[in-house]
Design a protein around this motif. Sequence first.
Motif, mmCIF file in Angstrom:
data_model
loop_
_atom_site.group_PDB
_atom_site.id
_atom_site.type_symbol
_atom_site.label_atom_id
_atom_site.label_comp_id
_atom_site.label_asym_id
_atom_site.label_seq_id
_atom_site.Cartn_x
_atom_site.Cartn_y
_atom_site.Cartn_z
ATOM 1 N N CYS A 151 -3.293 -6.436 51.773
ATOM 2 C CA CYS A 151 -3.099 -6.950 53.132
ATOM 3 C C CYS A 151 -1.887 -7.874 53.179
ATOM 4 O O CYS A 151 -1.802 -8.854 52.431
ATOM 5 C CB CYS A 151 -4.358 -7.691 53.570
ATOM 6 S SG CYS A 151 -4.136 -8.613 55.100
ATOM 7 N N CYS A 174 -2.768 -11.569 53.840
ATOM 8 C CA CYS A 174 -3.365 -12.168 52.629
ATOM 9 C C CYS A 174 -2.262 -12.508 51.630
ATOM 10 O O CYS A 174 -2.295 -13.566 50.990
ATOM 11 C CB CYS A 174 -4.371 -11.220 51.989
ATOM 12 S SG CYS A 174 -5.982 -11.152 52.805
ATOM 13 N N HIS A 230 -9.757 -13.308 54.583
ATOM 14 C CA HIS A 230 -9.477 -12.039 55.260
ATOM 15 C C HIS A 230 -10.604 -11.692 56.221
ATOM 16 O O HIS A 230 -11.719 -11.375 55.803
ATOM 17 C CB HIS A 230 -9.289 -10.895 54.251
ATOM 18 C CG HIS A 230 -8.957 -9.603 54.942
ATOM 19 N ND1 HIS A 230 -7.651 -9.209 55.173
ATOM 20 C CD2 HIS A 230 -9.743 -8.659 55.506
ATOM 21 C CE1 HIS A 230 -7.658 -8.057 55.835
ATOM 22 N NE2 HIS A 230 -8.925 -7.709 56.052
ATOM 23 N N HIS A 237 -5.402 -8.288 59.945
ATOM 24 C CA HIS A 237 -5.899 -9.577 59.431
ATOM 25 C C HIS A 237 -5.751 -10.518 60.619
ATOM 26 O O HIS A 237 -4.630 -10.702 61.121
ATOM 27 C CB HIS A 237 -5.057 -10.003 58.213
ATOM 28 C CG HIS A 237 -5.426 -11.329 57.616
ATOM 29 N ND1 HIS A 237 -5.579 -11.508 56.238
ATOM 30 C CD2 HIS A 237 -5.638 -12.531 58.183
ATOM 31 C CE1 HIS A 237 -5.883 -12.786 56.004
ATOM 32 N NE2 HIS A 237 -5.921 -13.422 57.164
HETATM 33 ZN ZN ZN Z 1 -5.852 -10.085 54.814
#
Ligand code: ZN
Length: 116
Positions: free
Chosen positions: A6, A9, A48, A100
């Motif tokens: 991600c 992230c 997340h 996200h």
């Molecule tokens: Zn994430």
Amino acid sequence: MTGPDCLFCKIAAGDVPATLVHADAQVVAFRDINPQAPVHVLVVPRKHVSSLDEARGADDSLLGGMLLVARDIARREGLADRGYRTVLNVGDEGGQTVHHIHLHVLGGRAMGWPPG
Ligand code: ZN
Ligand code: AMP
């Protein structure tokens, strides 16, 4: 897409560079790479959560914390008196492209309504 795959992230972990304007134990905030206003900052939880639709009741303080960080950033960027917009896009028709959860803080110009 979570964790290592991600983008947000990775930014929160410091593995992808971004122009940070805020960081604390729960939340980071950084300038949008494709700004839609003179000020365009994204407020992102370190945890997340893929979208508002995936948020749980236990995420209530995280979500409230994101709003207060947005408020503080807007003040620091000189937007509080003139006004600004916060946006949370959810899902495909909401225009969410990064899965996200993130809160947009947009300001420095007059905003139209309704949004596109
Ligand atoms: Zn994430
Ligand atoms: P949304 O369409 O609500 O999912 O918003 C995603 C936002 O992330 C867009 O405004 C993008 O310009 C922004 N964005 C995508 N990649 C990056 C990045 N590497 N650094 C900063 N902002 C990004």
